[in-house]
Structures are given as C-alpha cells and as structure tokens.
Write a protein that holds these residues in place. Sequence first.
Motif, PDB file in Angstrom:
ATOM      1  N   ASP A  39     -23.787  16.500  21.029  1.00  0.00           N
ATOM      2  CA  ASP A  39     -23.090  15.268  21.409  1.00  0.00           C
ATOM      3  C   ASP A  39     -23.962  14.121  20.908  1.00  0.00           C
ATOM      4  O   ASP A  39     -24.794  13.580  21.622  1.00  0.00           O
ATOM      5  CB  ASP A  39     -22.899  15.202  22.928  1.00  0.00           C
ATOM      6  CG  ASP A  39     -22.175  13.938  23.347  1.00  0.00           C
ATOM      7  OD1 ASP A  39     -21.320  13.457  22.581  1.00  0.00           O
ATOM      8  OD2 ASP A  39     -22.492  13.403  24.433  1.00  0.00           O
ATOM      9  N   PHE A  40     -23.790  13.799  19.619  1.00  0.00           N
ATOM     10  CA  PHE A  40     -24.601  12.772  18.978  1.00  0.00           C
ATOM     11  C   PHE A  40     -23.706  11.877  18.146  1.00  0.00           C
ATOM     12  O   PHE A  40     -22.923  12.372  17.348  1.00  0.00           O
ATOM     13  CB  PHE A  40     -25.658  13.420  18.076  1.00  0.00           C
ATOM     14  CG  PHE A  40     -26.523  12.414  17.379  1.00  0.00           C
ATOM     15  CD1 PHE A  40     -27.563  11.809  18.050  1.00  0.00           C
ATOM     16  CD2 PHE A  40     -26.292  12.073  16.054  1.00  0.00           C
ATOM     17  CE1 PHE A  40     -28.365  10.885  17.421  1.00  0.00           C
ATOM     18  CE2 PHE A  40     -27.081  11.149  15.413  1.00  0.00           C
ATOM     19  CZ  PHE A  40     -28.121  10.553  16.099  1.00  0.00           C
ATOM     20  N   PRO A  41     -23.792  10.576  18.309  1.00  0.00           N
ATOM     21  CA  PRO A  41     -24.526   9.917  19.393  1.00  0.00           C
ATOM     22  C   PRO A  41     -23.890  10.244  20.738  1.00  0.00           C
ATOM     23  O   PRO A  41     -22.733  10.640  20.791  1.00  0.00           O
ATOM     24  CB  PRO A  41     -24.413   8.435  19.068  1.00  0.00           C
ATOM     25  CG  PRO A  41     -23.218   8.322  18.166  1.00  0.00           C
ATOM     26  CD  PRO A  41     -23.079   9.625  17.457  1.00  0.00           C
ATOM     27  N   ARG A  42     -24.669  10.087  21.788  1.00  0.00           N
ATOM     28  CA  ARG A  42     -24.224  10.486  23.124  1.00  0.00           C
ATOM     29  C   ARG A  42     -22.939   9.759  23.508  1.00  0.00           C
ATOM     30  O   ARG A  42     -22.824   8.549  23.360  1.00  0.00           O
ATOM     31  CB  ARG A  42     -25.313  10.196  24.144  1.00  0.00           C
ATOM     32  CG  ARG A  42     -24.942  10.728  25.495  1.00  0.00           C
ATOM     33  CD  ARG A  42     -26.022  10.551  26.502  1.00  0.00           C
ATOM     34  NE  ARG A  42     -25.476  10.935  27.793  1.00  0.00           N
ATOM     35  CZ  ARG A  42     -26.187  11.152  28.845  1.00  0.00           C
ATOM     36  NH1 ARG A  42     -27.479  11.018  28.786  1.00  0.00           N
ATOM     37  NH2 ARG A  42     -25.618  11.500  29.970  1.00  0.00           N
ATOM     38  N   SER A  43     -21.974  10.531  23.989  1.00  0.00           N
ATOM     39  CA  SER A  43     -20.673   9.980  24.391  1.00  0.00           C
ATOM     40  C   SER A  43     -20.800   9.134  25.649  1.00  0.00           C
ATOM     41  O   SER A  43     -21.640   9.398  26.504  1.00  0.00           O
ATOM     42  CB  SER A  43     -19.681  11.112  24.670  1.00  0.00           C
ATOM     43  OG  SER A  43     -19.470  11.875  23.535  1.00  0.00           O
ATOM     44  N   ARG A  44     -19.938   8.164  25.717  1.00  0.00           N
ATOM     45  CA  ARG A  44     -19.829   7.368  26.946  1.00  0.00           C
ATOM     46  C   ARG A  44     -18.448   7.659  27.529  1.00  0.00           C
ATOM     47  O   ARG A  44     -17.430   7.385  26.894  1.00  0.00           O
ATOM     48  CB  ARG A  44     -19.961   5.890  26.643  1.00  0.00           C
ATOM     49  CG  ARG A  44     -21.313   5.533  26.074  1.00  0.00           C
ATOM     50  CD  ARG A  44     -21.644   4.090  26.359  1.00  0.00           C
ATOM     51  NE  ARG A  44     -22.905   3.714  25.767  1.00  0.00           N
ATOM     52  CZ  ARG A  44     -24.086   3.930  26.337  1.00  0.00           C
ATOM     53  NH1 ARG A  44     -24.159   4.524  27.488  1.00  0.00           N
ATOM     54  NH2 ARG A  44     -25.193   3.554  25.740  1.00  0.00           N
ATOM     55  N   PRO A  45     -18.415   8.228  28.734  1.00  0.00           N
ATOM     56  CA  PRO A  45     -17.107   8.548  29.320  1.00  0.00           C
ATOM     57  C   PRO A  45     -16.344   7.281  29.697  1.00  0.00           C
ATOM     58  O   PRO A  45     -16.952   6.230  29.917  1.00  0.00           O
ATOM     59  CB  PRO A  45     -17.470   9.365  30.561  1.00  0.00           C
ATOM     60  CG  PRO A  45     -18.875   9.009  30.869  1.00  0.00           C
ATOM     61  CD  PRO A  45     -19.522   8.603  29.585  1.00  0.00           C
ATOM     62  N   PRO A  46     -15.030   7.391  29.769  1.00  0.00           N
ATOM     63  CA  PRO A  46     -14.231   6.247  30.216  1.00  0.00           C
ATOM     64  C   PRO A  46     -14.604   5.862  31.643  1.00  0.00           C
ATOM     65  O   PRO A  46     -15.142   6.683  32.396  1.00  0.00           O
ATOM     66  CB  PRO A  46     -12.795   6.771  30.164  1.00  0.00           C
ATOM     67  CG  PRO A  46     -12.842   8.011  29.346  1.00  0.00           C
ATOM     68  CD  PRO A  46     -14.225   8.540  29.447  1.00  0.00           C
ATOM     69  N   TYR A  51     -20.106  11.865  33.138  1.00  0.00           N
ATOM     70  CA  TYR A  51     -20.431  12.402  31.816  1.00  0.00           C
ATOM     71  C   TYR A  51     -20.060  13.878  31.683  1.00  0.00           C
ATOM     72  O   TYR A  51     -19.359  14.269  30.761  1.00  0.00           O
ATOM     73  CB  TYR A  51     -21.924  12.190  31.528  1.00  0.00           C
ATOM     74  CG  TYR A  51     -22.368  12.774  30.219  1.00  0.00           C
ATOM     75  CD1 TYR A  51     -22.153  12.074  29.035  1.00  0.00           C
ATOM     76  CD2 TYR A  51     -22.974  14.015  30.155  1.00  0.00           C
ATOM     77  CE1 TYR A  51     -22.543  12.611  27.807  1.00  0.00           C
ATOM     78  CE2 TYR A  51     -23.369  14.553  28.937  1.00  0.00           C
ATOM     79  CZ  TYR A  51     -23.149  13.849  27.773  1.00  0.00           C
ATOM     80  OH  TYR A  51     -23.532  14.387  26.575  1.00  0.00           O
ATOM     81  N   CYS A  52     -20.538  14.705  32.590  1.00  0.00           N
ATOM     82  CA  CYS A  52     -20.287  16.154  32.468  1.00  0.00           C
ATOM     83  C   CYS A  52     -18.808  16.489  32.590  1.00  0.00           C
ATOM     84  O   CYS A  52     -18.290  17.321  31.839  1.00  0.00           O
ATOM     85  CB  CYS A  52     -21.095  16.924  33.512  1.00  0.00           C
ATOM     86  SG  CYS A  52     -22.855  17.006  33.120  1.00  0.00           S
ATOM     87  N   ASP A  53     -18.121  15.855  33.514  1.00  0.00           N
ATOM     88  CA  ASP A  53     -16.689  16.118  33.662  1.00  0.00           C
ATOM     89  C   ASP A  53     -15.936  15.756  32.387  1.00  0.00           C
ATOM     90  O   ASP A  53     -15.074  16.500  31.915  1.00  0.00           O
ATOM     91  CB  ASP A  53     -16.116  15.329  34.843  1.00  0.00           C
ATOM     92  CG  ASP A  53     -16.640  15.805  36.181  1.00  0.00           C
ATOM     93  OD1 ASP A  53     -17.145  16.943  36.241  1.00  0.00           O
ATOM     94  OD2 ASP A  53     -16.554  15.048  37.154  1.00  0.00           O
ATOM     95  N   TYR A  54     -16.280  14.620  31.815  1.00  0.00           N
ATOM     96  CA  TYR A  54     -15.636  14.153  30.593  1.00  0.00           C
ATOM     97  C   TYR A  54     -15.877  15.135  29.440  1.00  0.00           C
ATOM     98  O   TYR A  54     -14.935  15.558  28.766  1.00  0.00           O
ATOM     99  CB  TYR A  54     -16.173  12.760  30.254  1.00  0.00           C
ATOM    100  CG  TYR A  54     -15.719  12.215  28.935  1.00  0.00           C
ATOM    101  CD1 TYR A  54     -14.394  11.848  28.716  1.00  0.00           C
ATOM    102  CD2 TYR A  54     -16.618  12.040  27.890  1.00  0.00           C
ATOM    103  CE1 TYR A  54     -13.975  11.334  27.496  1.00  0.00           C
ATOM    104  CE2 TYR A  54     -16.214  11.529  26.671  1.00  0.00           C
ATOM    105  CZ  TYR A  54     -14.897  11.173  26.479  1.00  0.00           C
ATOM    106  OH  TYR A  54     -14.494  10.668  25.280  1.00  0.00           O
ATOM    107  N   LEU A  55     -17.128  15.527  29.221  1.00  0.00           N
ATOM    108  CA  LEU A  55     -17.433  16.434  28.111  1.00  0.00           C
ATOM    109  C   LEU A  55     -16.872  17.820  28.331  1.00  0.00           C
ATOM    110  O   LEU A  55     -16.378  18.453  27.394  1.00  0.00           O
ATOM    111  CB  LEU A  55     -18.936  16.511  27.867  1.00  0.00           C
ATOM    112  CG  LEU A  55     -19.524  15.322  27.123  1.00  0.00           C
ATOM    113  CD1 LEU A  55     -20.980  15.570  26.809  1.00  0.00           C
ATOM    114  CD2 LEU A  55     -18.780  15.036  25.842  1.00  0.00           C
TER     115      LEU A  55
END
Length: 144
Positions: A39-46, A51-55
């Motif tokens: 996950d690069f660059p690191r995702s930003r959840p809505p 974060y973990c739930d989103y990914l």
Amino acid sequence: MAPGELRPTLLLLLALLPAGLAWLFASRSAQEFVARHVDFPRSRPPPGQQYCDYLMRQWRSLPGTARRPFIFVHTDPSQLASLCRCGDGSQPPARTCVSRNRIPTTTCRMALGGGLGGSWPLSLKSRIRVACRGGEPVDILGTV
C-alpha cells in the motif's frame, strides 16, 4: 522433415518447459504479492472509515487474504525485490528471508468473529519475514 528430426526439437522444448513455467508463476506470484501487501503511497480511508477496515474491504476480494493478521507494506515495490537476494547475489528458487532494514508496515488484526468494523491497526517500522520464489517475494510471513 523426417520423424527422427523432430525428437531433438521436442526434447529441447520439453526440457525448457519447466523453466518457462517457473518463471511465469514466479512473476505472477510477485505481482500478487504487490497487489496483496503493498500500500504505497499509504492509502487514506474516506471520512468515517478506519484504515484496516477500508483496506480489508479492497483486498478481501483477492484470493488468499483470509489470514489474520494481515500485513501491509508502505514502501516502493521496486525496493522489495532485494528482500530475496543472498549476500553473494544468488537467488535460491525457494526460501524464507528477513529484511535487513526496517520497513514501514501496518498490521491489521481483525475483531473476534472475523468481521469488519472492529479491526485495529498497528503501524510500525518492522523487519519483515517473506517467502521467496524465483528470487521474488511472494508472501509476508510476519514481522520480526
């Protein structure tokens, strides 16, 4: 062409087939490694999502993602190829390696019952243990 002339060609093709298949599957596995773990660059959840739930919602559709905990790496994929090189530059066909340097990671542990909505992240710079095949990382086995 006489039937006897085909035998050497056929034997050569049969001899090269395993090497070609190994290269094909190693490439596919390395691509799957990147799709599953990088996950690069690191995702930003809505807003409103963790974060973990989103990914995990994104990656849950990929085969082999049901394991817990799940580790995401936040570094350029081109830097991960060196994880599977020996000190002498050789690349054994299959082995386990530990990264020399600490790599930014997030470990997602799912809530009891395995559902989304209760997972929590642990973000660290960790050395990671990877499974290698054909000189490429194919799975993260854990952090060290």
